[in-house]
Scaffold this motif. Structure first.
Motif, short mmCIF file in Angstrom:
data_model
loop_
_atom_site.label_atom_id
_atom_site.label_comp_id
_atom_site.label_asym_id
_atom_site.label_seq_id
_atom_site.Cartn_x
_atom_site.Cartn_y
_atom_site.Cartn_z
N LEU A 97 -9.22 -7.15 -3.96
CA LEU A 97 -8.12 -6.63 -4.78
C LEU A 97 -7.59 -7.71 -5.71
O LEU A 97 -7.34 -7.46 -6.88
N TYR A 101 -4.44 -5.32 8.24
CA TYR A 101 -5.83 -5.60 7.90
C TYR A 101 -6.36 -6.63 8.88
O TYR A 101 -5.75 -7.69 9.04
N GLU A 153 0.86 -1.17 0.00
CA GLU A 153 0.00 0.00 0.00
C GLU A 153 0.90 1.23 0.00
O GLU A 153 1.85 1.31 0.77
N ASN A 154 0.62 2.15 -0.91
CA ASN A 154 1.36 3.41 -0.90
C ASN A 154 0.49 4.54 -1.44
O ASN A 154 -0.60 4.31 -1.97
N ARG A 155 0.97 5.76 -1.31
CA ARG A 155 0.18 6.93 -1.72
C ARG A 155 -0.14 6.95 -3.20
O ARG A 155 -1.22 7.30 -3.60
N LYS A 156 0.81 6.55 -4.03
CA LYS A 156 0.62 6.62 -5.48
C LYS A 156 -0.36 5.58 -6.00
O LYS A 156 -1.29 5.89 -6.73
N ASP A 157 -0.14 4.31 -5.65
CA ASP A 157 -0.94 3.20 -6.19
C ASP A 157 -2.05 2.74 -5.26
O ASP A 157 -2.88 1.94 -5.66
N GLY A 158 -2.05 3.20 -4.02
CA GLY A 158 -3.00 2.66 -3.05
C GLY A 158 -2.65 1.22 -2.74
O GLY A 158 -1.48 0.84 -2.75
N LEU A 159 -3.65 0.42 -2.50
CA LEU A 159 -3.46 -1.00 -2.22
C LEU A 159 -3.24 -1.71 -3.55
O LEU A 159 -4.03 -1.54 -4.48
N SER A 160 -2.16 -2.48 -3.66
CA SER A 160 -1.84 -3.10 -4.95
C SER A 160 -1.10 -4.41 -4.79
O SER A 160 -0.49 -4.68 -3.77
N GLY A 213 2.46 -0.76 4.37
CA GLY A 213 1.04 -0.52 4.55
C GLY A 213 0.56 -0.90 5.93
O GLY A 213 1.34 -1.24 6.81
N LYS A 214 -0.76 -0.85 6.09
CA LYS A 214 -1.36 -1.06 7.40
C LYS A 214 -1.65 -2.53 7.68
O LYS A 214 -1.45 -3.39 6.82
#
Length: 96
Positions: free
Chosen positions: A87, A76, A32-39, A73-74
């Motif tokens: 996803l 879950y 998870e990152n700012r650019k791609d979100g969860l991927s 990321g976080k």
């Protein structure tokens, strides 16, 4: 912890699973990152084989998971794990 081979990101990449509490440490398979979100498998330039990363994600998400921990990321928890499975449905085209 069970060690699970997930070679798509880099040779020797692993994920870890704690059977009793159902913790899955995804490593770099899901991020998870700012650019791609969860991927899954992004950014592709960092993978040895992006299609293998998608297959690795499918394998890991087949486990019973109460807690999904990403390297990037976080955490879950509980029903949030279903977000990771959703996803996979949209990302892993061609993964059997």
């Amino acid at each position: 912890l069970d060690v699970i081979n997930v070679p798509g990101h880099t040779p020797g990449s692993i994920a870890l699973y704690q059977r009793d509490r159902k913790y899955m440490f995804f490593g770099d398979v899901i991020r998870e990152n700012r650019k791609d979100g969860l991927s899954i498998g992004k950014p592709e330039k960092f993978n040895l084989n992006t299609e293998q990363v998608k297959a690795d994600a499918k394998k890991l998400l087949s486990y019973e998971i109460n807690y999904g921990l990403l390297s990037h990321g976080k955490v879950y928890i509980g029903r949030e794990v279903e977000m990771l499975r959703e996803l996979l449905k949209t990302t892993a085209i061609g993964v059997q």
